[in-house]
Design a protein around this motif. Structure first.
Motif, PDB file in Angstrom:
ATOM      1  N   ALA A 144       3.159   6.786   1.609  1.00 10.46           N
ATOM      2  CA  ALA A 144       2.217   5.870   0.638  1.00 10.46           C
ATOM      3  C   ALA A 144       0.847   6.648   0.641  1.00 10.46           C
ATOM      4  O   ALA A 144       0.449   7.317   1.551  1.00 10.46           O
ATOM      5  N   LEU A 145       0.058   6.611  -0.334  1.00  9.87           N
ATOM      6  CA  LEU A 145      -1.187   7.227  -0.596  1.00  9.87           C
ATOM      7  C   LEU A 145      -2.164   7.000   0.449  1.00  9.87           C
ATOM      8  O   LEU A 145      -2.851   7.726   1.057  1.00  9.87           O
ATOM      9  N   ILE A 146      -1.985   5.792   0.990  1.00  8.76           N
ATOM     10  CA  ILE A 146      -3.120   5.186   1.900  1.00  8.76           C
ATOM     11  C   ILE A 146      -2.943   5.836   3.181  1.00  8.76           C
ATOM     12  O   ILE A 146      -3.725   5.925   3.989  1.00  8.76           O
ATOM     13  N   LEU A 186      -9.266   4.146  -4.889  1.00 11.25           N
ATOM     14  CA  LEU A 186      -8.737   3.087  -4.200  1.00 11.25           C
ATOM     15  C   LEU A 186      -7.831   1.904  -4.974  1.00 11.25           C
ATOM     16  O   LEU A 186      -6.838   1.576  -4.187  1.00 11.25           O
ATOM     17  N   LYS A 187      -8.173   1.590  -5.920  1.00  6.46           N
ATOM     18  CA  LYS A 187      -7.234   0.800  -6.589  1.00  6.46           C
ATOM     19  C   LYS A 187      -5.750   1.544  -6.823  1.00  6.46           C
ATOM     20  O   LYS A 187      -4.814   0.638  -6.945  1.00  6.46           O
ATOM     21  N   GLY A 188      -5.885   2.789  -7.124  1.00  9.86           N
ATOM     22  CA  GLY A 188      -4.530   3.554  -7.139  1.00  9.86           C
ATOM     23  C   GLY A 188      -3.785   3.318  -5.805  1.00  9.86           C
ATOM     24  O   GLY A 188      -2.588   3.271  -5.825  1.00  9.86           O
ATOM     25  N   TYR A 189      -4.575   3.365  -4.669  1.00 12.81           N
ATOM     26  CA  TYR A 189      -3.526   3.003  -3.548  1.00 12.81           C
ATOM     27  C   TYR A 189      -3.192   1.874  -3.334  1.00 12.81           C
ATOM     28  O   TYR A 189      -2.033   1.549  -2.826  1.00 12.81           O
ATOM     29  N   GLU A 203       3.710  -0.954  -5.705  1.00 15.87           N
ATOM     30  CA  GLU A 203       5.269  -0.382  -6.059  1.00 15.87           C
ATOM     31  C   GLU A 203       6.094   0.098  -4.859  1.00 15.87           C
ATOM     32  O   GLU A 203       7.372  -0.231  -5.081  1.00 15.87           O
ATOM     33  N   ARG A 204       5.388   0.219  -3.772  1.00 18.90           N
ATOM     34  CA  ARG A 204       6.613   0.314  -2.638  1.00 18.90           C
ATOM     35  C   ARG A 204       6.921  -1.057  -1.990  1.00 18.90           C
ATOM     36  O   ARG A 204       7.564  -0.826  -0.899  1.00 18.90           O
ATOM     37  N   LYS A 205       6.204  -2.182  -2.427  1.00 15.95           N
ATOM     38  CA  LYS A 205       6.641  -3.387  -1.898  1.00 15.95           C
ATOM     39  C   LYS A 205       6.119  -3.660  -0.534  1.00 15.95           C
ATOM     40  O   LYS A 205       6.918  -4.218   0.273  1.00 15.95           O
ATOM     41  N   VAL A 206       5.092  -2.897  -0.083  1.00 14.78           N
ATOM     42  CA  VAL A 206       4.633  -2.904   1.360  1.00 14.78           C
ATOM     43  C   VAL A 206       3.721  -4.292   1.374  1.00 14.78           C
ATOM     44  O   VAL A 206       2.860  -4.957   0.316  1.00 14.78           O
ATOM     45  N   ARG A 207       3.904  -5.087   2.361  1.00 22.23           N
ATOM     46  CA  ARG A 207       3.273  -6.351   2.812  1.00 22.23           C
ATOM     47  C   ARG A 207       1.759  -5.852   2.642  1.00 22.23           C
ATOM     48  O   ARG A 207       1.217  -5.008   3.445  1.00 22.23           O
ATOM     49  N   VAL A 208       0.938  -6.779   1.919  1.00 23.43           N
ATOM     50  CA  VAL A 208      -0.431  -6.346   2.036  1.00 23.43           C
ATOM     51  C   VAL A 208      -1.404  -7.547   2.315  1.00 23.43           C
ATOM     52  O   VAL A 208      -1.197  -8.631   1.635  1.00 23.43           O
ATOM     53  N   ASN A 264     -18.987   4.670  -6.311  1.00 16.79           N
ATOM     54  CA  ASN A 264     -18.786   4.698  -7.972  1.00 16.79           C
ATOM     55  C   ASN A 264     -17.468   4.557  -8.584  1.00 16.79           C
ATOM     56  O   ASN A 264     -16.425   3.984  -7.961  1.00 16.79           O
ATOM     57  N   GLU A 265     -17.291   4.492  -9.846  1.00 16.67           N
ATOM     58  CA  GLU A 265     -16.190   4.103 -10.593  1.00 16.67           C
ATOM     59  C   GLU A 265     -15.069   4.955 -10.165  1.00 16.67           C
ATOM     60  O   GLU A 265     -13.756   4.447  -9.862  1.00 16.67           O
ATOM     61  N   ARG A 266     -15.401   6.043  -9.860  1.00 17.32           N
ATOM     62  CA  ARG A 266     -14.134   7.209  -9.687  1.00 17.32           C
ATOM     63  C   ARG A 266     -13.520   6.910  -8.259  1.00 17.32           C
ATOM     64  O   ARG A 266     -12.481   6.942  -8.309  1.00 17.32           O
ATOM     65  N   HIS A 267     -14.360   6.579  -7.391  1.00 20.93           N
ATOM     66  CA  HIS A 267     -13.884   6.465  -6.049  1.00 20.93           C
ATOM     67  C   HIS A 267     -13.175   4.850  -6.025  1.00 20.93           C
ATOM     68  O   HIS A 267     -11.964   4.414  -5.369  1.00 20.93           O
ATOM     69  N   TRP A 268     -13.779   4.050  -7.063  1.00 14.34           N
ATOM     70  CA  TRP A 268     -13.038   2.588  -6.927  1.00 14.34           C
ATOM     71  C   TRP A 268     -11.837   2.788  -7.835  1.00 14.34           C
ATOM     72  O   TRP A 268     -10.867   2.121  -7.142  1.00 14.34           O
ATOM     73  N   GLN A 269     -11.582   3.539  -8.707  1.00 16.01           N
ATOM     74  CA  GLN A 269     -10.213   3.724  -9.235  1.00 16.01           C
ATOM     75  C   GLN A 269      -9.374   4.477  -8.383  1.00 16.01           C
ATOM     76  O   GLN A 269      -8.249   4.069  -8.122  1.00 16.01           O
TER      77      GLN A 269
END
Length: 465
Positions: A337-339, A293-296, A302-307, A286-291
């Motif tokens: 990191a949140l992830i 994950l987007k926050g991660y 912001e932490r400039k982690v290679r993705v 759902n949108e709540r969990h989508w948001q």
């Protein structure tokens, strides 16, 4: 809900010890409703998720239950038999005999989650019914179509005094957890589990908790990176990572990151040529969990982690109505990191490297205990080190999550990932009371242990010391 529980408990007491025939009949009805409703199950899952592959839904929420019923029903008579237990010599001399009898608990409640809403409603129920119990189900409010269908399925085959479904939102779930069940199962996150435990504690209700956690993958130097990528990514594609047993982060030996990413991309490319409108790519629930994950992802930026991103068609993932995301691989995210702080439950896999296996063990042991740990390699010492020096609910060697497919192994957490377990015989035992029964022989030794303590009695007691 209380009246339903009262009805089930009274029916349980009135009927007494259910025969094997009765238990098998109930299990057969579970199997039959999954066969009759299989197409509706697929449709309900698609409606609740927005996009969920038919093949996956048939495998995880239909076939898995049918297979578990078949595996269980053939063993019930064997499991129900009393088991002889060793009797002390002095009691054996009198003709005494000890045994365990497996008594149904009564009424078992099950609060099931949204990620596999049908499978995780019925899988614990199989063990509970096999043990001779009545069952009340509370499916997730996050999958309303599936919850309504589960209610329809159960009511079509079961008297409410045998098995019943309670639907509703958070308030209903809270009230459900406060009922004086004889056992309560909860599958979900640790935070909600704490509330469930507090509610259950008022009635001293015993619990089985399946809570997930951040499941690590450890890749040894002896592992083949191509095989690792194939098996890890195959597991991550299930439900787009919305699986309590899914790999959350992977430890690779230094120097193998690029090879792993390359092979992982190949595996994903063999599965998907696009993602947003691909019916084989599961949406975030759902949108709540989508948001969330987007926050991660935002936090990683912001932490400039290679993705590393897998987005084969170069699509946009900004539509909240579709709530889909690309597959991402953060490389060496920092521990803050949140992830790395939270269970991901999405199409993401963090990559970390190591030089010393001791440091990997230390890292894992510094975190809450996961539901599963996975190791790839051929090194017996590494396998023993990870199995013996780390604690997790289960372990699969050279694959992911396959221990959960073995019905003779328990699906069980430990610590932060849960308590208790079910599947197969373990489920039967979890939902039974193992009652100690002793049959006295020709005479009792009790008279030798009661006053007056004559010299002869003291001599007998001394001989026991």
């Amino acid at each position: 809900m209380q009246s339903l529980l009262t009805t089930q408990r009274q029916a349980f007491l009135d009927d007494g010890f259910p025969s094997a025939k009765t238990r098998i009949d109930r299990l057969d009805r579970v199997k039959d409703i999954h066969i009759r409703y299989k197409d509706k199950i697929v449709e309900a899952l698609e409606a609740d998720f927005g996009s969920r592959p038919r093949g996956q839904s048939l495998a995880t929420d239909v076939a898995s239950i049918i297979m578990e019923v078949k595996e269980t029903r053939g063993k019930i008579r064997q499991w129900m038999k009393p088991q002889r237990r060793k009797t002390p010599l002095m009691l054996r001399l009198t003709g005494g005999r000890a045994e365990l009898q497996f008594q149904p608990l009564g009424v078992v409640g099950n609060i099931s989650p949204w990620n596999f809403p049908v499978e995780l409603a019925f899988s614990p129920a199989i063990g509970a019914l096999a043990a001779g119990n009545r069952v009340m189900l509370k499916p997730s409010e996050a999958t309303p179509q599936c919850s309504a269908l589960i209610e329809e399925m159960v009511s079509s085959a079961f008297d409410p005094a045998e098995m019943a479904v309670v639907t509703g939102g958070v308030e209903v779930a809270q009230a459900f957890s406060q009922l004086p069940f004889d056992h309560l199962v909860f599958t979900g996150g640790p935070e909600i589990a704490r509330h469930v435990m507090r509610a259950a504690s008022d009635n001293l209700v015993p619990l089985t908790l399946e809570l997930g956690g951040k499941c690590p993958v450890v890749v040894g130097q002896s592992a083949d990176v191509k095989t690792v990528a194939d098996r890890v990514i195959s597991t991550k594609t299930i439900n787009s990572g919305q699986l309590c047993l899914t790999p959350d982060y992977i430890f690779l030996p230094e120097g193998k990151v690029e090879a792993f990413i390359e092979e992982a991309r190949k595996v994903l490319a063999s599965c998907y040529d696009s993602l947003v409108d691909n019916p084989d790519y599961t949406s975030v629930i759902n949108e709540r969990h989508w948001q969330r994950l987007k926050g991660y992802i935002d936090d990683l930026e912001e932490r400039k982690v290679r993705v590393e991103v897998f987005n084969p068609a170069g699509e946009s993932f900004d539509d909240p109505q579709k709530h889909k995301l690309p597959f991402i691989f953060p490389v060496e995210p920092d521990d803050e990191a949140l992830i790395m702080q939270n269970e991901i439950f999405g199409p993401m896999l963090s990559i970390k490297t190591y030089r010393s296996l001791d440091k990997v063990v230390e890292f894992i042991n510094d975190k809450p205990r996961p539901l599963a740990l996975y190791y790839f390699g051929k090194d017996r010492q590494e396998i023993d080190a990870l199995c013996q020096r780390t604690t997790s609910g289960g372990v699969t060697i050279n694959d992911c999550a396959q221990h959960a497919a073995c019905y003779d192994l328990p699906l069980a957490g430990v610590g932060n990932s849960g308590m208790g377990g079910y599947h197969g015989h373990h489920g039967f035992l979890q939902f039974s009371h193992s009652k100690a029964v002793y049959h006295q022989g020709l005479f009792s030794l009790g008279k030798f242990l009661r006053p007056p303590y004559t010299p002869r009695k003291i001599k007998i007691i001394d001989s026991m010391v």
